[in-house]
Design an enzyme around this catalytic site. Structure first.
Site, PDB file in Angstrom:
ATOM      1  CB  SER A  49      46.558 -36.209  54.781  1.00 43.06           C
ATOM      2  OG  SER A  49      47.683 -36.575  54.013  1.00 43.06           O
ATOM      3  CG  HIS A  90      46.536 -38.544  49.858  1.00 45.88           C
ATOM      4  ND1 HIS A  90      45.786 -37.455  49.511  1.00 45.88           N
ATOM      5  CD2 HIS A  90      47.056 -38.260  51.078  1.00 45.88           C
ATOM      6  CE1 HIS A  90      45.844 -36.553  50.481  1.00 45.88           C
ATOM      7  NE2 HIS A  90      46.623 -37.025  51.435  1.00 45.88           N
ATOM      8  CG  ASP A 115      43.543 -36.851  47.450  1.00 47.10           C
ATOM      9  OD1 ASP A 115      43.044 -36.613  48.565  1.00 47.10           O
ATOM     10  OD2 ASP A 115      44.552 -37.551  47.298  1.00 47.10           O
TER      11      ASP A 115
END
Length: 172
Positions: A49, A90, A115
């Site tokens: 990701s 992230h 998210d």
């Protein structure tokens, strides 16, 4: 090998050496945790990701001592979600407010959406206390050993067997 079992002092010395190695590793981990102010100062990237910034298997070093600055937009953070035990890596894409009450929104570089679906039920943003640490460095592909051991548990048994065999062969 059988001769070493007959000498209790040698067995005790080996057990103490093994305990010393384990306790040293534990103390180094806890010292690193205190120094970085992070319960997990080193994490492995488990998914794609964050590509191209980080690949699966990269080992990340974290820092959580934001004494003089806050977590900012663009910073790559590792956070925990309530009810899930796997940390997520992230990038912060939006920030609302400042200080310890700031609300953060994150997104993976390789993901189409933010998210909010990953957060705990009823949670729209991250709080500062959810952040495990900010990424300050990485080592490419070093974490693949951890991934392989977690995806293939039988490898742990094989590795322990090989290590035991090496120890036995070194004594002979």
């Amino acid at each position: 090998m059988l001769s070493s079992l007959q000498n209790p002092r040698q067995v005790a010395a080996q057990l103490m050496n093994f305990g010393l190695i384990l306790s040293t590793a534990f103390m180094m981990w806890k010292g690193l945790s205190i120094m970085t102010d992070s319960p997990s100062p080193i994490v492995v990237v488990l998914s794609g990701s964050m590509e191209p910034a980080f690949q699966r298997g990269d080992l990340l070093m974290l820092w959580n001592r934001n004494l003089f600055s806050e977590t900012n937009v663009g910073e790559i953070v590792v956070y925990n979600v309530k009810g899930k035990d796997i940390p997520i890596v992230h990038r912060v894409v939006r920030k609302f407010g400042a200080g310890p009450d700031a609300k953060l929104l994150t997104k993976g570089d390789n993901n189409a959406a933010d998210d909010t679906e990953l957060y705990a039920r009823g949670q729209d943003y991250l709080n500062r206390k959810d952040i495990v640490g900010s990424v300050v460095g990485y080592m490419p592909f070093v974490g693949y050993v951890t991934i392989m051991l977690s995806e293939h548990p039988w490898l742990k048994t094989v590795m322990l067997g090989i290590m035991g065999l090496v120890v036995v062969l070194q004594r002979e």
